[in-house]
Design an enzyme around this catalytic site. Structure first.
Site, PDB file in Angstrom:
ATOM      1  N   SER A  23       0.807  -1.228   0.000  1.00 11.55           N
ATOM      2  CA  SER A  23       0.000   0.000   0.000  1.00 11.55           C
ATOM      3  C   SER A  23       0.838   1.276   0.000  1.00 11.55           C
ATOM      4  O   SER A  23       1.892   1.357   0.629  1.00 11.55           O
ATOM      5  CB  SER A  23      -0.888   0.005   1.246  1.00 11.55           C
ATOM      6  N   LYS A  74     -13.317  -4.750   4.574  1.00 15.84           N
ATOM      7  CA  LYS A  74     -14.212  -3.588   4.523  1.00 15.84           C
ATOM      8  C   LYS A  74     -15.608  -3.882   5.077  1.00 15.84           C
ATOM      9  O   LYS A  74     -16.283  -2.996   5.576  1.00 15.84           O
ATOM     10  CB  LYS A  74     -14.291  -3.037   3.103  1.00 15.84           C
ATOM     11  N   ASP A 110     -13.981   5.936   0.238  1.00 14.24           N
ATOM     12  CA  ASP A 110     -13.718   5.543  -1.159  1.00 14.24           C
ATOM     13  C   ASP A 110     -14.653   6.292  -2.111  1.00 14.24           C
ATOM     14  O   ASP A 110     -14.238   6.766  -3.165  1.00 14.24           O
ATOM     15  CB  ASP A 110     -13.942   4.035  -1.354  1.00 14.24           C
ATOM     16  N   GLY A 134     -19.601  -3.315 -12.377  1.00 14.56           N
ATOM     17  CA  GLY A 134     -19.138  -3.927 -11.134  1.00 14.56           C
ATOM     18  C   GLY A 134     -19.975  -3.482  -9.953  1.00 14.56           C
ATOM     19  O   GLY A 134     -20.590  -2.396  -9.971  1.00 14.56           O
ATOM     20  N   ALA A 135     -20.003  -4.340  -8.920  1.00 13.69           N
ATOM     21  CA  ALA A 135     -20.806  -4.052  -7.730  1.00 13.69           C
ATOM     22  C   ALA A 135     -20.071  -4.531  -6.477  1.00 13.69           C
ATOM     23  O   ALA A 135     -20.684  -4.930  -5.498  1.00 13.69           O
ATOM     24  CB  ALA A 135     -22.159  -4.737  -7.850  1.00 13.69           C
ATOM     25  N   GLY A 136     -18.739  -4.497  -6.516  1.00 15.13           N
ATOM     26  CA  GLY A 136     -17.930  -4.927  -5.375  1.00 15.13           C
ATOM     27  C   GLY A 136     -17.810  -3.818  -4.338  1.00 15.13           C
ATOM     28  O   GLY A 136     -18.576  -2.846  -4.351  1.00 15.13           O
ATOM     29  N   ALA A 138     -15.622  -1.363  -3.829  1.00 14.73           N
ATOM     30  CA  ALA A 138     -15.361  -0.002  -4.306  1.00 14.73           C
ATOM     31  C   ALA A 138     -16.598   0.547  -5.012  1.00 14.73           C
ATOM     32  O   ALA A 138     -16.991   1.705  -4.799  1.00 14.73           O
ATOM     33  CB  ALA A 138     -14.160   0.003  -5.235  1.00 14.73           C
ATOM     34  N   LYS A 160     -24.389 -12.083 -13.705  1.00 18.08           N
ATOM     35  CA  LYS A 160     -25.546 -12.679 -13.033  1.00 18.08           C
ATOM     36  C   LYS A 160     -25.055 -13.915 -12.271  1.00 18.08           C
ATOM     37  O   LYS A 160     -25.225 -15.045 -12.710  1.00 18.08           O
ATOM     38  CB  LYS A 160     -26.630 -13.038 -14.047  1.00 18.08           C
ATOM     39  N   TYR A 235      -5.702   2.220 -11.085  1.00 17.38           N
ATOM     40  CA  TYR A 235      -4.664   3.237 -11.299  1.00 17.38           C
ATOM     41  C   TYR A 235      -3.353   2.625 -11.793  1.00 17.38           C
ATOM     42  O   TYR A 235      -2.439   3.344 -12.181  1.00 17.38           O
ATOM     43  CB  TYR A 235      -4.429   4.071 -10.029  1.00 17.38           C
TER      44      TYR A 235
HETATM   45  P1  NAP Z   1     -14.238  -6.527  -5.293  1.00 22.13           P
HETATM   46  O1  NAP Z   1     -15.024  -6.160  -4.093  1.00 22.13           O
HETATM   47  O2  NAP Z   1     -13.599  -7.857  -5.365  1.00 22.13           O
HETATM   48  O3  NAP Z   1     -15.216  -6.357  -6.576  1.00 22.13           O
HETATM   49  C1  NAP Z   1     -14.782  -6.671  -7.868  1.00 22.13           C
HETATM   50  C2  NAP Z   1     -15.905  -6.423  -8.875  1.00 22.13           C
HETATM   51  O4  NAP Z   1     -15.349  -6.684 -10.179  1.00 22.13           O
HETATM   52  C3  NAP Z   1     -17.103  -7.326  -8.695  1.00 22.13           C
HETATM   53  O5  NAP Z   1     -18.298  -6.600  -8.918  1.00 22.13           O
HETATM   54  C4  NAP Z   1     -16.913  -8.368  -9.787  1.00 22.13           C
HETATM   55  O6  NAP Z   1     -18.069  -8.800 -10.417  1.00 22.13           O
HETATM   56  C5  NAP Z   1     -16.194  -7.565 -10.867  1.00 22.13           C
HETATM   57  N1  NAP Z   1     -15.429  -8.447 -11.753  1.00 22.13           N
HETATM   58  C6  NAP Z   1     -14.281  -9.103 -11.465  1.00 22.13           C
HETATM   59  N2  NAP Z   1     -13.893  -9.817 -12.531  1.00 22.13           N
HETATM   60  C7  NAP Z   1     -14.831  -9.607 -13.508  1.00 22.13           C
HETATM   61  C8  NAP Z   1     -15.003 -10.081 -14.822  1.00 22.13           C
HETATM   62  N3  NAP Z   1     -14.114 -10.903 -15.390  1.00 22.13           N
HETATM   63  N4  NAP Z   1     -16.067  -9.661 -15.525  1.00 22.13           N
HETATM   64  C9  NAP Z   1     -16.978  -8.822 -14.970  1.00 22.13           C
HETATM   65  N5  NAP Z   1     -16.874  -8.337 -13.722  1.00 22.13           N
HETATM   66  C10 NAP Z   1     -15.807  -8.736 -12.991  1.00 22.13           C
HETATM   67  O7  NAP Z   1     -13.067  -5.478  -5.545  1.00 22.13           O
HETATM   68  P2  NAP Z   1     -13.033  -3.906  -5.218  1.00 22.13           P
HETATM   69  O8  NAP Z   1     -12.405  -3.686  -3.901  1.00 22.13           O
HETATM   70  O9  NAP Z   1     -14.381  -3.338  -5.478  1.00 22.13           O
HETATM   71  O10 NAP Z   1     -11.988  -3.412  -6.328  1.00 22.13           O
HETATM   72  C11 NAP Z   1     -12.317  -3.362  -7.692  1.00 22.13           C
HETATM   73  C12 NAP Z   1     -11.222  -2.613  -8.463  1.00 22.13           C
HETATM   74  O11 NAP Z   1     -11.137  -1.283  -7.969  1.00 22.13           O
HETATM   75  C13 NAP Z   1      -9.820  -3.205  -8.286  1.00 22.13           C
HETATM   76  O12 NAP Z   1      -9.177  -3.116  -9.540  1.00 22.13           O
HETATM   77  C14 NAP Z   1      -9.155  -2.276  -7.279  1.00 22.13           C
HETATM   78  O13 NAP Z   1      -7.766  -2.197  -7.460  1.00 22.13           O
HETATM   79  C15 NAP Z   1      -9.812  -0.955  -7.627  1.00 22.13           C
HETATM   80  N6  NAP Z   1      -9.872  -0.017  -6.477  1.00 22.13           N
HETATM   81  C16 NAP Z   1      -9.372   1.242  -6.638  1.00 22.13           C
HETATM   82  C17 NAP Z   1      -9.422   2.151  -5.596  1.00 22.13           C
HETATM   83  C18 NAP Z   1      -8.858   3.535  -5.778  1.00 22.13           C
HETATM   84  O14 NAP Z   1      -8.723   4.261  -4.777  1.00 22.13           O
HETATM   85  N7  NAP Z   1      -8.542   3.958  -6.994  1.00 22.13           N
HETATM   86  C19 NAP Z   1     -10.026   1.790  -4.369  1.00 22.13           C
HETATM   87  C20 NAP Z   1     -10.551   0.493  -4.239  1.00 22.13           C
HETATM   88  C21 NAP Z   1     -10.469  -0.405  -5.307  1.00 22.13           C
HETATM   89  P3  NAP Z   1     -19.223  -9.694  -9.781  1.00 22.13           P
HETATM   90  O15 NAP Z   1     -19.899  -8.809  -8.793  1.00 22.13           O
HETATM   91  O16 NAP Z   1     -20.075  -9.984 -10.941  1.00 22.13           O
HETATM   92  O17 NAP Z   1     -18.559 -10.892  -9.166  1.00 22.13           O
END
Ligand code: NAP
Length: 287
Positions: A23, A74, A110, A134-136, A138, A160, A235
């Site tokens: 980090s 988180k 975030d 996406g719906a994770g 972030a 889905k 990024y």
């Molecule tokens: P997370 O909770 O694991 O969520 C990942 C999301 O990506 C889920 O919605 C997942 O879809 C989707 N996904 C993954 N592989 C996929 C694929 N092949 N096709 C379609 N959808 C896919 O992760 P997160 O913490 O939200 O992070 C997501 C991204 O944001 C990462 O790249 C991370 O580095 C970046 N990030 C950036 C910041 C920043 O400050 N710039 C902060 C946090 C995170 P499903 O829901 O369908 O499973």
């Protein structure tokens, strides 16, 4: 490395994650504290996923002023906190904890970080329409804050899979708690995706797709248009395939570096009461 400012009064700030040691946050916060002459030091701790409760209690015992959470904590940190802010409640996630004399408040910065990076481009969110991929963790923080900041409509595209129902429930909660209409659509429905982007002001990739080995874009170039604002919260790399297409078309675009900076600046303000010197931190930590 100059550590001579550390003394008996220096208070701890921390990051709990798994992994955690990659980090940029320790550098960002410790440098900001040092620039402002504040007595804090920020350290990163890699914690086993089933030991988050013990880690939180230890930080409380050691009178840490606060800490950040990254993957996978988180959501799992929430049972160990006393209060949540409105944004954290809506997002169902916490990335910042503030310790006020043993009372722990969970917040999520975030979403603020993303919205501030958007505002820095001159984009005003009020009454705008957003398509988000996406719906994770972030994505939900961004959606909650965008809805609180006056976005009119947000369309979430996700696979889905087993979390689709949870995302529907989340969308219902945000729609019920704000003036924003949030809907969830199947990422595999290419026609719906094209139609949604065509009537959106903003497109945001909040998935992992576009980084590491998954070097693709989830949208096709012909779904973009010149007056669409395109963003990717990844990024590294700074120019994902999605952003490269946006650049080719002459769209306004930005990556996730400023989101990272501004989420940090909001945590810093919550702990110290002071504004992070963002220009200086941008220059020393992000270039
Ligand atoms: P997370 O909770 O694991 O969520 C990942 C999301 O990506 C889920 O919605 C997942 O879809 C989707 N996904 C993954 N592989 C996929 C694929 N092949 N096709 C379609 N959808 C896919 O992760 P997160 O913490 O939200 O992070 C997501 C991204 O944001 C990462 O790249 C991370 O580095 C970046 N990030 C950036 C910041 C920043 O400050 N710039 C902060 C946090 C995170 P499903 O829901 O369908 O499973």
């Amino acid at each position: 490395m100059d550590l001579t400012y550390i003394n008996g009064q220096t208070r701890l700030l921390a990051l709990l994650g798994h992994p955690a040691h990659h980090s940029i946050s320790p550098k960002m916060h410790t440098q900001a504290a040092k620039l402002l002459g504040l007595d804090y030091v920020y350290l990163a701790f890699d914690i086993a996923p089933d030991e988050i409760g013990q880690a939180v209690m230890s930080l409380k015992l050691m009178e840490a002023r606060g800490f950040n959470l990254t993957m996978p904590f988180k959501r799992t940190v929430i049972p160990y906190l006393d209060h949540l802010t409105k944004a954290a409640k809506l997002a169902g996630a916490v990335n910042t904890v503030i310790n006020d004399n043993g009372i722990l408040t969970g917040d999520t910065t975030d979403g603020y970080g993303y919205m501030e990076s958007l505002r820095q481009t001159g984009f005003a969110p009020t009454n705008k329409v957003m398509t988000i991929l996406g719906a994770g963790g972030a994505a939900t923080a961004i959606i909650a804050q965008a809805a609180l900041d006056g976005m009119k409509e947000i369309r979430i595209f996700k696979r889905k899979n087993q979390t689709f129902e949870d995302t529907l429930a989340f969308a219902e909660k945000v729609t019920g708690g704000t003036d924003c209409q949030v809907t969830v659509l199947d990422m595999a429905d290419r026609q719906a995706l094209a139609t949604s982007i065509a009537s959106s002001d903003l497109l945001t990739n909040a998935t992992n797709v576009g980084m590491g080995d998954d070097d693709r874009s989830l949208v096709d170039k012909d779904m973009l248009r010149r007056d669409l604002v395109v963003s990717d919260i990844i990024y590294e790399p700074p120019l994902t395939p999605l952003l490269a297409m946006a650049k080719d078309l002459g769209c306004s675009y930005f990556n996730g570096a400023d989101m990272l900076l501004y989420q940090g600046s909001a945590s810093f303000k919550a702990w110290t009461g002071q504004d992070m010197p963002v220009k200086e931190i941008q220059r020393t930590c992000f270039s």
